[in-house]
Design a protein around this motif. Structure first.
Motif, PDB file in Angstrom:
ATOM      1  N   ASN A 319       0.827  -1.216   0.000  1.00 50.99           N
ATOM      2  CA  ASN A 319       0.000   0.000   0.000  1.00 50.99           C
ATOM      3  C   ASN A 319       0.857   1.260   0.000  1.00 50.99           C
ATOM      4  O   ASN A 319       0.537   2.242  -0.693  1.00 50.99           O
ATOM      5  CB  ASN A 319      -0.928   0.003   1.210  1.00 50.99           C
ATOM      6  N   ARG A 320       1.934   1.261   0.730  1.00 49.47           N
ATOM      7  CA  ARG A 320       2.769   2.470   0.817  1.00 49.47           C
ATOM      8  C   ARG A 320       3.619   2.676  -0.434  1.00 49.47           C
ATOM      9  O   ARG A 320       3.833   3.809  -0.859  1.00 49.47           O
ATOM     10  CB  ARG A 320       3.634   2.383   2.077  1.00 49.47           C
ATOM     11  N   VAL A 321       4.070   1.577  -1.026  1.00 46.53           N
ATOM     12  CA  VAL A 321       4.790   1.714  -2.293  1.00 46.53           C
ATOM     13  C   VAL A 321       3.845   2.221  -3.380  1.00 46.53           C
ATOM     14  O   VAL A 321       4.226   3.058  -4.221  1.00 46.53           O
ATOM     15  CB  VAL A 321       5.417   0.364  -2.688  1.00 46.53           C
ATOM     16  N   GLU A 322       2.618   1.755  -3.351  1.00 42.37           N
ATOM     17  CA  GLU A 322       1.641   2.249  -4.330  1.00 42.37           C
ATOM     18  C   GLU A 322       1.384   3.735  -4.141  1.00 42.37           C
ATOM     19  O   GLU A 322       1.252   4.479  -5.121  1.00 42.37           O
ATOM     20  CB  GLU A 322       0.338   1.457  -4.180  1.00 42.37           C
ATOM     21  N   ARG A 323       1.317   4.193  -2.877  1.00 41.17           N
ATOM     22  CA  ARG A 323       1.123   5.627  -2.617  1.00 41.17           C
ATOM     23  C   ARG A 323       2.329   6.434  -3.111  1.00 41.17           C
ATOM     24  O   ARG A 323       2.154   7.517  -3.691  1.00 41.17           O
ATOM     25  CB  ARG A 323       0.923   5.840  -1.109  1.00 41.17           C
ATOM     26  N   ILE A 324       3.517   5.929  -2.911  1.00 37.54           N
ATOM     27  CA  ILE A 324       4.720   6.647  -3.347  1.00 37.54           C
ATOM     28  C   ILE A 324       4.760   6.751  -4.865  1.00 37.54           C
ATOM     29  O   ILE A 324       5.029   7.818  -5.435  1.00 37.54           O
ATOM     30  CB  ILE A 324       5.971   5.942  -2.801  1.00 37.54           C
ATOM     31  N   ARG A 325       4.474   5.646  -5.550  1.00 35.15           N
ATOM     32  CA  ARG A 325       4.575   5.640  -7.009  1.00 35.15           C
ATOM     33  C   ARG A 325       3.375   6.293  -7.680  1.00 35.15           C
ATOM     34  O   ARG A 325       3.396   6.486  -8.902  1.00 35.15           O
ATOM     35  CB  ARG A 325       4.731   4.199  -7.497  1.00 35.15           C
ATOM     36  N   SER A 326       2.336   6.626  -6.913  1.00 28.86           N
ATOM     37  CA  SER A 326       1.204   7.338  -7.509  1.00 28.86           C
ATOM     38  C   SER A 326       1.540   8.795  -7.814  1.00 28.86           C
ATOM     39  O   SER A 326       0.915   9.411  -8.678  1.00 28.86           O
ATOM     40  CB  SER A 326      -0.006   7.273  -6.568  1.00 28.86           C
ATOM     41  N   PHE A 327       2.538   9.374  -7.089  1.00 25.46           N
ATOM     42  CA  PHE A 327       2.898  10.778  -7.317  1.00 25.46           C
ATOM     43  C   PHE A 327       4.329  10.933  -7.820  1.00 25.46           C
ATOM     44  O   PHE A 327       4.696  12.002  -8.307  1.00 25.46           O
ATOM     45  CB  PHE A 327       2.714  11.574  -6.019  1.00 25.46           C
ATOM     46  N   SER A 328       5.116   9.889  -7.702  1.00 20.28           N
ATOM     47  CA  SER A 328       6.504   9.962  -8.154  1.00 20.28           C
ATOM     48  C   SER A 328       6.830   8.703  -8.939  1.00 20.28           C
ATOM     49  O   SER A 328       6.098   7.722  -8.915  1.00 20.28           O
ATOM     50  CB  SER A 328       7.461  10.111  -6.958  1.00 20.28           C
ATOM     51  N   ASN A 329       7.970   8.729  -9.618  1.00 18.80           N
ATOM     52  CA  ASN A 329       8.438   7.556 -10.348  1.00 18.80           C
ATOM     53  C   ASN A 329       9.800   7.160  -9.796  1.00 18.80           C
ATOM     54  O   ASN A 329      10.509   7.977  -9.186  1.00 18.80           O
ATOM     55  CB  ASN A 329       8.499   7.829 -11.856  1.00 18.80           C
ATOM     56  N   PRO A 330      10.205   5.913  -9.971  1.00 10.97           N
ATOM     57  CA  PRO A 330      11.473   5.461  -9.379  1.00 10.97           C
ATOM     58  C   PRO A 330      12.685   6.264  -9.833  1.00 10.97           C
ATOM     59  O   PRO A 330      13.666   6.371  -9.086  1.00 10.97           O
ATOM     60  CB  PRO A 330      11.572   4.007  -9.845  1.00 10.97           C
ATOM     61  N   GLY A 331      12.653   6.863 -11.020  1.00  9.98           N
ATOM     62  CA  GLY A 331      13.790   7.646 -11.483  1.00  9.98           C
ATOM     63  C   GLY A 331      14.027   8.912 -10.692  1.00  9.98           C
ATOM     64  O   GLY A 331      15.110   9.508 -10.785  1.00  9.98           O
ATOM     65  N   GLN A 332      13.042   9.365  -9.894  1.00  8.81           N
ATOM     66  CA  GLN A 332      13.205  10.581  -9.097  1.00  8.81           C
ATOM     67  C   GLN A 332      13.855  10.313  -7.741  1.00  8.81           C
ATOM     68  O   GLN A 332      14.184  11.260  -7.028  1.00  8.81           O
ATOM     69  CB  GLN A 332      11.841  11.247  -8.877  1.00  8.81           C
ATOM     70  N   TRP A 333      13.990   9.053  -7.379  1.00  8.71           N
ATOM     71  CA  TRP A 333      14.519   8.719  -6.055  1.00  8.71           C
ATOM     72  C   TRP A 333      16.025   8.440  -6.141  1.00  8.71           C
ATOM     73  O   TRP A 333      16.483   7.741  -7.042  1.00  8.71           O
ATOM     74  CB  TRP A 333      13.790   7.502  -5.495  1.00  8.71           C
ATOM     75  N   HIS A 334      16.748   9.000  -5.169  1.00  2.00           N
ATOM     76  CA  HIS A 334      18.206   8.902  -5.142  1.00  2.00           C
ATOM     77  C   HIS A 334      18.663   8.513  -3.744  1.00  2.00           C
ATOM     78  O   HIS A 334      17.961   8.738  -2.747  1.00  2.00           O
ATOM     79  CB  HIS A 334      18.845  10.238  -5.546  1.00  2.00           C
ATOM     80  N   TYR A 335      19.845   7.964  -3.720  1.00  2.00           N
ATOM     81  CA  TYR A 335      20.444   7.580  -2.434  1.00  2.00           C
ATOM     82  C   TYR A 335      21.377   8.685  -1.948  1.00  2.00           C
ATOM     83  O   TYR A 335      22.121   9.282  -2.729  1.00  2.00           O
ATOM     84  CB  TYR A 335      21.223   6.276  -2.583  1.00  2.00           C
ATOM     85  N   ILE A 336      21.341   8.953  -0.659  1.00  2.00           N
ATOM     86  CA  ILE A 336      22.229   9.926  -0.030  1.00  2.00           C
ATOM     87  C   ILE A 336      22.778   9.310   1.251  1.00  2.00           C
ATOM     88  O   ILE A 336      22.028   8.672   2.008  1.00  2.00           O
ATOM     89  CB  ILE A 336      21.483  11.251   0.270  1.00  2.00           C
ATOM     90  N   PRO A 337      24.050   9.420   1.506  1.00  2.00           N
ATOM     91  CA  PRO A 337      24.606   8.858   2.751  1.00  2.00           C
ATOM     92  C   PRO A 337      23.963   9.495   3.985  1.00  2.00           C
ATOM     93  O   PRO A 337      23.501  10.635   3.959  1.00  2.00           O
ATOM     94  CB  PRO A 337      26.103   9.180   2.650  1.00  2.00           C
ATOM     95  N   THR A 338      23.963   8.750   5.055  1.00  3.21           N
ATOM     96  CA  THR A 338      23.299   9.214   6.274  1.00  3.21           C
ATOM     97  C   THR A 338      23.932  10.489   6.813  1.00  3.21           C
ATOM     98  O   THR A 338      23.230  11.407   7.267  1.00  3.21           O
ATOM     99  CB  THR A 338      23.343   8.113   7.336  1.00  3.21           C
ATOM    100  N   HIS A 339      25.265  10.596   6.742  1.00  5.18           N
ATOM    101  CA  HIS A 339      25.918  11.781   7.315  1.00  5.18           C
ATOM    102  C   HIS A 339      25.690  13.039   6.480  1.00  5.18           C
ATOM    103  O   HIS A 339      25.963  14.149   6.945  1.00  5.18           O
ATOM    104  CB  HIS A 339      27.427  11.532   7.466  1.00  5.18           C
ATOM    105  N   LEU A 340      25.193  12.882   5.246  1.00  2.00           N
ATOM    106  CA  LEU A 340      24.875  14.041   4.422  1.00  2.00           C
ATOM    107  C   LEU A 340      23.374  14.334   4.370  1.00  2.00           C
ATOM    108  O   LEU A 340      22.970  15.333   3.772  1.00  2.00           O
ATOM    109  CB  LEU A 340      25.384  13.822   2.992  1.00  2.00           C
ATOM    110  N   ASN A 341      22.569  13.486   4.975  1.00  2.00           N
ATOM    111  CA  ASN A 341      21.113  13.645   4.910  1.00  2.00           C
ATOM    112  C   ASN A 341      20.660  14.655   5.955  1.00  2.00           C
ATOM    113  O   ASN A 341      20.752  14.389   7.166  1.00  2.00           O
ATOM    114  CB  ASN A 341      20.441  12.291   5.149  1.00  2.00           C
ATOM    115  N   PRO A 342      20.160  15.819   5.554  1.00  2.00           N
ATOM    116  CA  PRO A 342      19.726  16.810   6.556  1.00  2.00           C
ATOM    117  C   PRO A 342      18.489  16.375   7.322  1.00  2.00           C
ATOM    118  O   PRO A 342      18.214  16.902   8.400  1.00  2.00           O
ATOM    119  CB  PRO A 342      19.454  18.063   5.706  1.00  2.00           C
ATOM    120  N   ALA A 343      17.710  15.403   6.774  1.00  2.00           N
ATOM    121  CA  ALA A 343      16.524  14.941   7.492  1.00  2.00           C
ATOM    122  C   ALA A 343      16.879  14.125   8.717  1.00  2.00           C
ATOM    123  O   ALA A 343      16.002  13.843   9.549  1.00  2.00           O
ATOM    124  CB  ALA A 343      15.633  14.111   6.553  1.00  2.00           C
TER     125      ALA A 343
END
Length: 720
Positions: A319-343
């Motif tokens: 259900n959550r993957v379906e919600r994510i892909r309903s507004f975005s596509n996999p090409g928009q998602w990127h990996y960022i290391p934890t020490h550089l992630n401001p979140a």
């Protein structure tokens, strides 16, 4: 009606509807920008907007004032702006009350907008922290945490520490006014006392400067999760013509994670859903068209979930993957290391003294310096064999016989199906063994074909039960034949068990063959039994099925359904037809004529009557009666006939007409009493065609009419 009551339930809706009406009416006369300002930038009675130049702001406000005054009779006032030139362009009475008497050039101007203090001089946001002492209880903690109004999430990474303390307080205390435990009290006092440092924090109102001059605009959304909280926030990154870039905070949120029951991958997935929700909200309400939208997560497991196209997930992840892909596509998602992630700061929390230097407000440091995030990378699933969120891949090998039971539906008769299969078996024997043999129809081939059909159907319907019976294992608890105690006989056919093992009788009676009532073969068998009992009712048909040695599941319902659809049974058991009566003749409904003008005549009898007494006893004679019925009034007149002769009938007619008067017409059926072809039969009858009766009718001016012969739809008037 020109006013509306203040304080009613529909009052806010009516006020907003009035503003929308003014906006639509002013579009042509005052400009489309006035309509957009009223419809998109007003919240109830407060309007908040931003313009590129002071002249544009002054012109927009003046035209909006005129539109509201002209179409709604409303006064738009209480203006506040970070530009002194804009506020100087309006009368002092139109400015906000707090700065009405201040010197715009010398005093520090502060204005509260939607719960946040706005420093007009520095054009920045400030927070006012209440110094009121609250009780050290669950009620006081909740009041303090909720007193910090932060709709855009500037302080989400600070408030999350207070929410985590509140979660622990709710877990450890029972009553709302119960005092905090010592270890929680020290944490709470330390955190609440540090909130005063937020009053020195200044957050620029402008997201990024000169946004309209940027050549490229991107929306970056970061997400992260820990055992304590999940967080996500969005930044605007713009690129200017000179090659420089700026990053500005737009919207952020932090939520407390559940106490238990969630793994880190699940929480990271919830953070990704929160990131999509924030990005969708910014895209819809931020009046900027972004050239690209990017999402960043430090969880390769979640990125594998989002990029997956081959495996299936369980409900929670699906259900959550379906919600994510309903507004975005996999090409928009990127990996960022934890020490550089401001979140990451939104999940761990930050002390109020470190807010000004935190990456939560200032944005990421190295993301815009690297080109690797502009590349589209596909992330595979991480250890899918051990991941409990991924459905296991099951390969089931099923061996089906060459003769499918779906072919049975081509037959509508049991005997034809069995005989066809028996013919096929004889043909195989002919081809394989001895071609010189002539194999006629035989009972053995017929029975072998029947058993083959039954075993084929049982193998298809009860495959799991057969495997259990052959391996001496108990049947599954959800099996539909568990209560029948089934077993497999020497021929490989499933039969119904029971307690009649030592009964000396035929096996078809004590252990009938088990057959599923849902299969088409059961329909053919019941149809045959129904024909054998000559289309009798359900009990006879069901009894015939049992007597032939079959136990059929759902037999009662299937037999009732088949009898209901049987054409022969429907014809035999249909409701009797009712024939429509013909129209009444004219002489029966002619009004105004005297009674007995039109008469129906019939003769009935004889009766044995006592006529005289003699020495030898009483003498008996026969008597008949002539029944005269008025066709209009239905009056009845009866005359006795001493014998069945023309003279006796003439006397009865004369007596009748003497009493009742003139008769215009007589009607009767064509019985042997009234027609002339009775002499060869030697029957005592009244012949209407005899001359005396004809003369009597002619002299009286009457007509005798016979009903058409063999017409049951006509009424015999005399006997009706």
């Amino acid at each position: 009606m020109k006013v509306h009551v203040f304080g009613n339930s529909p009052s806010p809706a009516v006020a907003s509807s009035g503003l929308m009406k003014i906006a639509h009416m002013s579009r042509d006369s005052h400009g489309a920008d006035v309509e957009e300002f009223i419809t998109r930038n007003f919240y109830v009675d407060d309007g908040l907007t931003s313009c590129s130049t002071t002249a544009e702001a002054i012109n927009l406000i003046q035209r909006t004032q005129a539109a509201m005054r002209e179409y709604g009779g409303l006064r738009l006032h209480k203006f506040a702006s970070n530009s002194l030139e804009v506020m100087s362009a309006f009368e002092p009475q139109d400015l906000v009350k707090d700065i009405f008497d201040l010197d715009l050039d010398k005093n520090l101007l502060m204005q509260r907008s939607l719960g946040i203090q706005w420093n007009l001089t520095a054009d920045s946001f400030k927070f006012s922290i209440t110094t009121e002492d609250k009780p050290l209880s669950r009620r006081g903690v909740l009041s303090t945490v909720n007193s910090i109004f932060d709709p855009l999430g500037f302080l989400s990474h600070v408030i999350i520490n207070g929410k985590l303390i509140l979660r622990d307080v709710v877990t450890e205390t029972v009553d709302w006014d119960e005092q905090l435990p010592d270890y929680l009290m020290s944490r709470w006092i330390e955190w609440s006392s540090s909130l005063k440092a937020l009053e020195d924090l200044c957050i620029p109102r402008v997201t990024v400067p000169y946004l309209s001059k940027a050549v490229r605009k991107e929306l970056w959304t970061f997400c992260d999760a820990s055992e304590k909280a999940v967080a996500a926030f969005s930044y605007v990154n713009v690129l200017y013509p000179d090659g420089s870039s700026k990053t500005g905070f737009v919207l952020g949120k932090s939520k407390v994670a559940p106490v238990s029951g969630h793994t880190i991958p699940r929480l990271e997935l919830c953070a990704a859903v929160l990131a999509v929700e924030i990005s969708q909200s910014v895209t819809e309400h931020f009046d900027v068209v972004f050239d690209s939208v990017k999402y960043f997560s430090d969880s390769r497991v979640v990125l594998g979930y989002i990029n997956n196209d081959k495996r299936r997930f369980f409900i929670y992840v699906s259900n959550r993957v379906e919600r994510i892909r309903s507004f975005s596509n996999p090409g928009q998602w990127h990996y960022i290391p934890t020490h550089l992630n401001p979140a990451d700061e939104g999940t761990r929390g930050v002390s109020p003294g470190d807010v000004a230097t935190s990456t939560w407000l200032n944005g990421p440091v190295d993301v815009h310096l690297s080109d690797q995030y502009d590349q589209t990378i596909t992330f595979p699933l991480v250890e899918p064999q051990v991941d409990k969120e991924i459905r296991p891949t099951c390969l089931k090998t099923e061996c089906r016989p060459l003769l499918g039971t779906s072919r049975f539906e081509r037959f509508s008769d049991w005997d034809r199906l069995v005989e066809s299969l028996a013919l096929l078996k004889r043909f195989i024997v002919y081809r394989k063994e001895d071609k010189s043999l002539i194999l006629p129809k035989s009972l053995s081939y017929y029975q072998r074909a029947e058993h083959f059909l039954i075993k084929t159907v049982q193998q298809e319907v009860y495959a799991e039960e057969i495997d259990c019976l052959r391996s001496s294992q108990p049947l599954p608890q959800n099996s539909s034949i568990l209560t029948l105690d089934p077993f497999i006989d020497d021929e490989g056919i499933i039969r119904v068990g029971g307690r009649l093992k030592y009964l000396r009788t035929d096996v078809i009676c004590k252990n009938p063959i088990l057959l599923s009532g849902k299969h088409y073969l059961a329909t053919l068998l019941i149809r045959k039994c129904h024909q054998l009992v000559m289309h009798q009712g359900r009990h006879f048909t069901e009894g015939k099925v049992r007597s032939m040695g079959y136990w059929m599941t759902g037999c009662k319902r299937l037999v009732s359904s088949l009898i209901h659809k049987c054409v022969t049974c429907r014809k035999q058991r249909r409701q009797f037809s009712n024939q429509k009566m013909s129209d009444l003749p004219e002489d029966r409904i002619e009004p105004g004529q005297p009674p007995f003008t039109s008469v129906g005549v019939d003769i009935f009898g004889p009766w044995e009557v006592l006529t005289r007494r003699t020495r030898g006893g009483s003498a008996n004679s026969k008597r008949w009666a002539a029944l005269f019925t008025c066709l209009v009034t239905r009056a009845v007149h009866i005359e006795v006939l001493e014998e069945m002769s023309s003279s006796s009938f003439i006397n009865a007619l004369r007596r009748f007409t003497a009493i009742r008067g003139y008769v215009r017409e007589y009607r009767s059926d064509r019985g042997t009493n009234f027609i002339g072809a009775v002499d060869p039969l030697h029957i005592n009858a009244i012949n209407i065609e005899d001359p005396p009766i004809k003369d009597l009718l002619y002299s009286g001016g009457s007509v005798w009419i016979f009903n058409p012969p063999m017409r049951h739809t006509w009424v015999a008037y005399g006997s009706e």
